[in-house]
Design a protein around this motif. Structure first.
Motif, mmCIF file in Angstrom:
data_model
loop_
_atom_site.group_PDB
_atom_site.id
_atom_site.type_symbol
_atom_site.label_atom_id
_atom_site.label_comp_id
_atom_site.label_asym_id
_atom_site.label_seq_id
_atom_site.Cartn_x
_atom_site.Cartn_y
_atom_site.Cartn_z
ATOM 1 N N UNK A 24 -95.493 43.851 -4.360
ATOM 2 C CA UNK A 24 -94.502 43.443 -5.488
ATOM 3 C C UNK A 24 -94.036 41.897 -5.353
ATOM 4 N N UNK A 25 -93.874 41.718 -3.860
ATOM 5 C CA UNK A 25 -93.451 40.069 -3.751
ATOM 6 C C UNK A 25 -92.263 40.091 -2.571
ATOM 7 N N UNK A 26 -91.767 41.052 -2.200
ATOM 8 C CA UNK A 26 -90.514 41.193 -1.275
ATOM 9 C C UNK A 26 -91.223 40.758 0.176
ATOM 10 N N UNK A 27 -90.378 39.783 0.547
ATOM 11 C CA UNK A 27 -90.466 39.401 1.999
ATOM 12 C C UNK A 27 -89.622 40.074 3.158
ATOM 13 N N UNK A 28 -88.393 40.620 2.439
ATOM 14 C CA UNK A 28 -87.384 41.357 3.274
ATOM 15 C C UNK A 28 -86.633 42.312 2.513
ATOM 16 N N UNK A 29 -85.943 43.391 3.363
ATOM 17 C CA UNK A 29 -85.072 44.242 2.598
ATOM 18 C C UNK A 29 -83.904 44.102 3.423
ATOM 19 N N UNK A 30 -82.790 43.949 2.911
ATOM 20 C CA UNK A 30 -81.388 44.041 3.655
ATOM 21 C C UNK A 30 -80.822 45.215 3.250
ATOM 22 N N UNK A 31 -80.565 46.025 4.066
ATOM 23 C CA UNK A 31 -79.902 47.394 3.971
ATOM 24 C C UNK A 31 -78.947 47.753 4.960
ATOM 25 N N UNK A 32 -78.006 48.736 4.780
ATOM 26 C CA UNK A 32 -76.986 49.160 5.756
ATOM 27 C C UNK A 32 -77.745 49.789 6.958
ATOM 28 N N UNK A 33 -78.813 50.637 6.639
ATOM 29 C CA UNK A 33 -79.548 51.145 7.648
ATOM 30 C C UNK A 33 -80.768 51.621 7.087
ATOM 31 N N UNK A 34 -81.833 52.116 7.916
ATOM 32 C CA UNK A 34 -83.155 52.314 7.682
ATOM 33 C C UNK A 34 -83.632 53.703 8.193
ATOM 34 N N UNK A 35 -84.743 54.330 7.834
ATOM 35 C CA UNK A 35 -85.280 55.401 8.469
ATOM 36 C C UNK A 35 -85.971 54.992 9.517
ATOM 37 N N UNK A 36 -85.994 55.527 10.610
ATOM 38 C CA UNK A 36 -86.736 55.018 11.670
ATOM 39 C C UNK A 36 -88.191 54.582 11.376
ATOM 40 N N UNK A 37 -88.955 55.780 10.663
ATOM 41 C CA UNK A 37 -90.406 55.672 10.364
ATOM 42 C C UNK A 37 -90.627 54.573 9.214
ATOM 43 N N UNK A 38 -89.718 54.155 8.239
ATOM 44 C CA UNK A 38 -89.733 53.176 7.303
ATOM 45 C C UNK A 38 -89.806 51.848 8.225
ATOM 46 N N UNK A 39 -88.724 51.938 9.013
ATOM 47 C CA UNK A 39 -88.492 50.507 9.732
ATOM 48 C C UNK A 39 -89.821 50.219 10.404
ATOM 49 N N UNK A 40 -90.408 51.292 11.057
ATOM 50 C CA UNK A 40 -91.822 50.703 11.757
ATOM 51 C C UNK A 40 -92.720 50.228 10.750
ATOM 52 N N UNK A 41 -93.149 50.950 9.869
ATOM 53 C CA UNK A 41 -93.905 50.627 8.907
ATOM 54 C C UNK A 41 -93.736 49.414 8.308
ATOM 55 N N UNK A 42 -92.642 48.919 8.034
ATOM 56 C CA UNK A 42 -92.336 47.675 7.337
ATOM 57 C C UNK A 42 -92.400 46.631 8.490
ATOM 58 N N UNK A 43 -91.929 46.800 9.637
ATOM 59 C CA UNK A 43 -92.572 45.467 10.687
ATOM 60 C C UNK A 43 -93.799 45.604 10.969
ATOM 61 N N UNK A 44 -94.520 46.571 11.148
ATOM 62 C CA UNK A 44 -96.057 46.361 11.589
ATOM 63 C C UNK A 44 -96.939 45.868 10.311
ATOM 64 N N UNK A 45 -96.115 45.958 9.203
ATOM 65 C CA UNK A 45 -96.908 45.090 7.979
ATOM 66 C C UNK A 45 -96.362 43.814 7.561
ATOM 67 N N UNK A 46 -95.489 43.320 8.414
ATOM 68 C CA UNK A 46 -94.672 42.094 7.938
ATOM 69 C C UNK A 46 -93.711 41.895 6.966
ATOM 70 N N UNK A 47 -93.121 43.047 6.793
ATOM 71 C CA UNK A 47 -92.021 43.176 5.991
ATOM 72 C C UNK A 47 -90.706 43.283 6.746
ATOM 73 N N UNK A 48 -89.780 42.290 6.608
ATOM 74 C CA UNK A 48 -88.558 42.294 7.628
ATOM 75 C C UNK A 48 -87.453 42.936 7.087
ATOM 76 N N UNK A 49 -87.188 44.078 7.755
ATOM 77 C CA UNK A 49 -86.032 45.112 7.611
ATOM 78 C C UNK A 49 -84.883 44.510 8.391
#
Length: 196
Positions: A93-118
């Motif tokens: 979609x075009x997002x480079x980063x997601x800023x949230x209060x917290x993330x699920x561990x699996x989503x966090x790992x999937x995001x970082x290994x694909x270049x999306x910064x949580x």
């Protein structure tokens, strides 16, 4: 994977808590075998009406947020089932980063290994970011581990290993290729001549 060092861009406020992966990308769209093309279906149930026309009440459809590349959200982002497609959809979609209060561990790992910064920030910081005008830019400085908006600076934590991978644009294949000379030498020593 594209390296992430310092990024400056606009934000879109989507302050929902407990956004799960099925809301990020519904399971009916998981049949593709490529990482591309999922952005069209990001937040599908919220973004579209029954006739597939854009929902005028959903924030991603507001014209002023059309170029936003930083999503500001609530607590527990990316909960639910494990699906790497959620990170793919956000990035496509075009997002480079997601800023949230917290993330699920699996989503966090999937995001970082694909270049999306949580990035995890407290609610006070996220409320200030969510209140910014649509055209206001913020800066995410990964090497310094800071989010900056005007005079405001919010530090964030990230595992040193993930930080290194993101700053250097290294996915699993990239990490393996750093040892290409050793791998080639090993193969030449071990592989029989008739297999070469």
């Amino acid at each position: 994977m594209e390296a992430f060092t310092v990024y400056t861009g606009t934000t879109v406020p989507f302050m929902n808590d407990n956004v799960d992966t099925d809301q990020i990308i519904p399971k009916s769209y998981l049949k593709r075998v490529d990482k591309k093309g999922f952005g069209e279906f990001l937040f599908d149930d919220w973004r579209y009406l029954e006739d597939r026309s854009p929902n005028p009440e959903f924030v991603l459809n507001f014209p002023q947020y059309a170029k936003a590349a930083i999503l500001i959200s609530g607590d527990n982002f990316g909960s639910g089932s494990s699906r790497e497609h959620a990170a793919w959809a956000l990035m496509d979609y075009g997002f480079k980063a997601v800023i949230a209060g917290s993330f699920s561990d699996i989503f966090y790992m999937n995001a970082t290994k694909n270049g999306l910064l949580p990035i995890s920030l407290p609610k006070t910081a996220r409320d200030q970011l969510a209140a910014l005008p649509a055209d206001a830019e913020i800066t995410i400085d990964l090497p310094a581990q800071e989010v900056r908006s005007g005079a405001n600076v919010w530090p964030f934590d990230i595992d040193a290993n993930w930080k290194n991978k993101l700053v250097n644009g290294l996915d699993e294949i990239g990490i393996t290729l750093q040892e290409e000379e050793l791998i080639t030498a090993y193969e030449e020593e071990r592989v029989p001549v008739y297999w070469r």
